[in-house]
Scaffold this active site. Structure first.
Site, short mmCIF file in Angstrom:
data_model
loop_
_atom_site.label_atom_id
_atom_site.label_comp_id
_atom_site.label_asym_id
_atom_site.label_seq_id
_atom_site.Cartn_x
_atom_site.Cartn_y
_atom_site.Cartn_z
N THR A 13 21.56 4.17 -36.78
CA THR A 13 22.02 3.11 -35.89
C THR A 13 21.58 3.32 -34.45
O THR A 13 21.25 2.35 -33.75
CB THR A 13 23.56 3.02 -35.95
N ASP A 56 16.57 5.34 -43.31
CA ASP A 56 17.83 4.60 -43.23
C ASP A 56 18.91 5.49 -43.81
O ASP A 56 18.77 6.02 -44.91
CB ASP A 56 17.74 3.29 -44.02
N SER A 57 20.00 5.68 -43.08
CA SER A 57 21.02 6.65 -43.49
C SER A 57 21.50 6.42 -44.91
O SER A 57 21.71 7.37 -45.68
CB SER A 57 22.21 6.60 -42.52
N THR A 88 24.79 7.73 -39.17
CA THR A 88 26.12 8.34 -39.32
C THR A 88 26.59 8.40 -40.77
O THR A 88 27.36 9.30 -41.13
CB THR A 88 27.16 7.58 -38.48
N ASP A 89 26.16 7.47 -41.62
CA ASP A 89 26.70 7.43 -42.98
C ASP A 89 26.48 8.72 -43.74
O ASP A 89 27.33 9.16 -44.51
CB ASP A 89 26.08 6.26 -43.77
N THR A 159 33.01 15.80 -42.05
CA THR A 159 32.85 14.60 -42.87
C THR A 159 33.00 13.38 -41.98
O THR A 159 33.67 13.43 -40.94
CB THR A 159 33.91 14.57 -44.01
N GLN A 271 40.07 15.84 -54.58
CA GLN A 271 39.87 14.53 -53.94
C GLN A 271 40.55 14.47 -52.57
O GLN A 271 40.23 13.59 -51.76
CB GLN A 271 40.45 13.42 -54.81
#
Length: 334
Positions: A13, A56-57, A88-89, A159, A271
Site C-alpha cells: 500500500t 502485491d501483499s 501490511t497483509d 501479527t 487458535q
C-alpha cells in the site's frame, strides 16, 4: 561499510496510487520517496532499490522470502542496516521468515509499510518510514523487527491485528521492544540469539506447508484430502484452547496418525491470539503427543508457518524437522 541504510521496496500500500480499478502500484515511487523524505530532518543516508516485479501483499508466496533474502545478502556488506517496505497483509509472515533466515544478523532489518498510500492525505507512510530509517541506523538495534504505528516489535512474535488502525500490528505473547514517543529509546533489548547462523536458502516450495483450522464438524475425509497433496510435507493445525482437537470420532485422529506416519510434520497451534499449546492439559491433546504431533508452544501462526517452511527446506528427514521445531531458534517462542 558505508554508514548508509538500504531501503528495499517490495510492494504494498505504501507505494500505491489511485486508479479507476482501485489502488495499484505507482511506477515512479523510487523518484517520489526522496522528494517526500527531504521534508524530514535528521535522517541517515540511504539508498532505495525496488524489487522487479513488485509483490502485491496478498499474492505473497514463500518463494518470495528467498528472493528478498537473496537481495539482502547481495548488499549485506555495503550497508549498516536495512528497511524493507512491505504490504501490511503479509508483512508479519515475511518478518517471521526473515528472522529464521537471518538468525545471527548483526545489524537491523526493519519491516514497515503504511495503511494509507504515501501520496494520500493523512498517510502514515512518512511517520513509519522516517522512524524506521532512524532505528535502522542505531547500532543498538539488531535482528528482524517490525516498526509500525509508533511501536517496534520483534518480527517473529508479531501479527497484523487491525485492518483499520494505524497501529496495525501487535505482539500477543511478547512485550513490544520499544515505543516511539517524543524521543526514541537509546537502549533496546538485546536480540534473541539462536543456535544456527544465517541460513542460505535459495528456494522454498510454495506448497510444502498448509494450515487447517479445527472447527465443529471437521472429519477424517477432509484431513485425508488435504494431506494427500503430493508436495505437502508440513501441516499446521489451529486447534482449540491449549491444543485440543475433537476425539469423539476416532477416525479423525487416525487420519492424523497416518499423515505423521507418511512423513508429514504435523504441528499443533492454538487458535487463540494469546496463550500456548500445552499437550497433556486435556486428554485430547495428550493423544496428539502420542501420535507424533508437535506443539507450537506460543508461536504466532506466521512464525510457526515460516519456521516449518525453513526447516523443511533445510532437512529431508521429518524427524530432524520435529526435533529442530521444538527448539527456540531466534526468540520465536517463550
Amino acid at each position: 561499510m558505508s554508514g548508509r541504510i538500504l531501503m528495499l521496496h517490495t510492494g504494498g500500500t505504501i507505494g500505491m496510487e489511485r486508479s479507476p480499478q482501485g489502488y495499484r502500484p505507482m511506477t515512479r515511487f523510487s523518484a517520489i520517496v526522496p522528494q517526500h523524505m527531504a521534508t524530514l530532518s535528521g535522517l541517515p543516508d540511504y539508498d532505495l532499490i525496488e524489487l522487479a516485479p513488485l509483490i502485491d501483499s496478498a499474492n505473497l508466496l514463500p518463494s518470495h522470502w528467498a528472493r528478498i533474502a537473496r537481495t539482502l545478502r547481495t548488499h549485506w556488506n555495503q550497508y549498516d542496516g536495512f528497511v524493507i517496505l512491505h504490504g501490511t497483509d503479509t508483512l508479519a509472515w515475511t518478518a517471521s521468515a526473515l528472522s529464521f533466515m537471518f538468525q545471527s544478523a548483526d545489524r537491523p532489518i526493519i519491516l514497515t509499510g503504511a495503511q494509507i498510500p504515501l501520496l494520500e492525505p493523512r498517510s502514515d507512510a512518512l511517520a513509519n518510514l522516517g522512524t524506521a530509517l532512524i532505528l535502522a541506523s542505531s547500532p543498538a538495534n539488531r535482528g528482524v523487527t517490525i516498526f509500525f504505528g509508533g511501536v517496534l516489535l520483534q518480527g517473529n512474535r508479531s501479527t497484523k491485528s487491525s485492518s483499520t488502525d494505524f497501529q496495525a500490528f501487535s505482539s500477543p505473547n511478547a512485550a513490544p521492544l520499544a515505543r516511539a514517543g517524543i524521543s526514541l529509546p537509546s537502549q533496546l533489548p538485546a536480540p534473541p540469539t539462536g543456535p544456527m547462523p544465517n541460513t542460505h536458502i535459495d528456494t522454498l516450495d510454495d506448497h510444502a506447508v498448509t494450515v487447517l483450522t479445527v472447527y465443529p464438524g471437521l472429519c477424517a475425509t477432509q484431513i485425508e484430502a488435504l494431506t494427500q497433496a503430493p508436495a505437502l510435507r508440513g501441516l499446521i493445525l489451529c486447534s482449540y484452547g491449549t491444543g485440543n482437537l475433537p476425539d469423539a470420532d476416532p477416525s479423525l485422529l487416525q487420519a492424523l496418525a497416518r499423515a505423521v506416519e507418511s512423513g508429514i510434520v504435523v504441528v499443533n497451534r492454538t487458535q487463540c491470539a494469546q496463550g500456548s499449546v500445552v499437550h497433556g492439559t486435556y486428554a485430547t491433546s495428550s493423544t496428539l503427543e502420542r501420535i507424533g504431533i508437535i506443539s507450537a508452544s506460543d508461536m504466532t501462526l506466521e512464525a510457526a508457518f515460516a519456521k516449518l517452511h525453513i526447516l523443511l527446506a533445510l532437512h529431508r528427514d521429518p524427524q530432524q524437522v520435529r526435533v529442530q521445531f521444538r527448539i527456540p531458534l531466534c526468540g520465536e517462542m517463550s
